[in-house]
Design a protein around this motif. Structure first.
Motif, PDB file in Angstrom:
ATOM      1  N   SER A 117       0.841  -1.196   0.000  1.00 59.95           N
ATOM      2  CA  SER A 117       0.000   0.000   0.000  1.00 59.95           C
ATOM      3  C   SER A 117       0.878   1.250   0.000  1.00 59.95           C
ATOM      4  CB  SER A 117      -0.929   0.014   1.214  1.00 59.95           C
ATOM      5  OG  SER A 117      -0.183   0.268   2.392  1.00 59.95           O
ATOM      6  N   MET A 118       0.356   2.325  -0.527  1.00 52.59           N
ATOM      7  CA  MET A 118       1.108   3.578  -0.599  1.00 52.59           C
ATOM      8  C   MET A 118       1.494   4.046   0.795  1.00 52.59           C
ATOM      9  SD  MET A 118       2.543   5.710  -2.550  1.00 52.59           S
ATOM     10  CE  MET A 118       1.847   5.424  -4.155  1.00 52.59           C
ATOM     11  N   ARG A 119       0.600   3.928   1.748  1.00 52.54           N
ATOM     12  CA  ARG A 119       0.891   4.349   3.126  1.00 52.54           C
ATOM     13  C   ARG A 119       2.083   3.562   3.670  1.00 52.54           C
ATOM     14  NH1 ARG A 119      -2.272   7.001   6.524  1.00 52.54           N
ATOM     15  NH2 ARG A 119      -4.125   6.487   5.334  1.00 52.54           N
ATOM     16  N   LYS A 120       2.089   2.266   3.427  1.00 53.45           N
ATOM     17  CA  LYS A 120       3.187   1.420   3.901  1.00 53.45           C
ATOM     18  C   LYS A 120       4.510   1.840   3.256  1.00 53.45           C
ATOM     19  CE  LYS A 120       3.323  -3.008   5.726  1.00 53.45           C
ATOM     20  NZ  LYS A 120       2.487  -3.945   6.255  1.00 53.45           N
ATOM     21  N   TRP A 121       4.479   2.098   1.943  1.00 56.51           N
ATOM     22  CA  TRP A 121       5.693   2.502   1.232  1.00 56.51           C
ATOM     23  C   TRP A 121       6.209   3.846   1.732  1.00 56.51           C
ATOM     24  CZ3 TRP A 121       6.849   1.138  -4.402  1.00 56.51           C
ATOM     25  CH2 TRP A 121       6.607  -0.202  -4.622  1.00 56.51           C
ATOM     26  N   VAL A 122       5.309   4.798   1.926  1.00 61.76           N
ATOM     27  CA  VAL A 122       5.722   6.122   2.395  1.00 61.76           C
ATOM     28  C   VAL A 122       6.326   6.013   3.793  1.00 61.76           C
ATOM     29  CG1 VAL A 122       4.851   8.387   3.120  1.00 61.76           C
ATOM     30  CG2 VAL A 122       4.143   7.416   0.917  1.00 61.76           C
ATOM     31  N   ASN A 123       5.683   5.250   4.668  1.00 57.62           N
ATOM     32  CA  ASN A 123       6.218   5.062   6.020  1.00 57.62           C
ATOM     33  C   ASN A 123       7.588   4.382   5.993  1.00 57.62           C
ATOM     34  OD1 ASN A 123       3.999   6.279   7.175  1.00 57.62           O
ATOM     35  ND2 ASN A 123       2.956   4.353   7.614  1.00 57.62           N
TER      36      ASN A 123
END
Length: 135
Positions: A117-123
């Motif tokens: 997920s984008m959130r996971k990648w950004v984190n």
């Protein structure tokens, strides 16, 4: 073959949702038939869309299918591969019951959501950058 398979080659990004919808709607398979892959974003996109992924047994192939649990791998090594290995893998997937097909595609989609997920990648990128800045 032409009545049962689509071999579109390079597809513009704007057309990808339509192709994935065709695969998913017909309980078809999305085949990545290359001998080697890096990250294979196209495989992740196929799984995210609910398509059944068939991929060679290259390292990225096993990574994307979790060793065959959320997709199908076929032998790509010319010394080991019997003629028709990809065809047999495809026919096996196309012959699955609806329930068996959706068990795999639903698990694959959930794996993509949980892992990419984008959130996971950004984190993860933020954490990496913070470690670099601290060193």
């Amino acid at each position: 073959v032409k009545n049962h398979f689509r071999l579109p080659g390079l597809v513009p990004n704007t057309e990808l949702p339509r192709y994935h919808s065709l695969v998913r709607g017909s309980r078809g398979a999305f085949v990545v038939a290359s001998d080697s892959e890096g990250f294979s974003l196209v495989a992740i996109e196929a799984q995210a869309s609910g398509s059944y992924l068939i991929m060679s047994d290259c390292p990225a192939g096993y990574e994307r299918t979790l060793n065959g649990t959320i997709g199908k791998n076929y032998c790509r090594n010319p010394k080991e591969r019997a003629p028709g290995e990809l065809a047999r893998a495809t026919l096996k997937v196309l012959g699955l019951s609806g329930e068996a097909y959706h068990l795999v595609t639903d698990a694959a989609r959930q794996h993509v959501v949980d892992t990419f997920s984008m959130r996971k990648w950004v984190n993860a990128y933020g954490e990496c950058l913070a470690r670099v800045l601290r060193s």
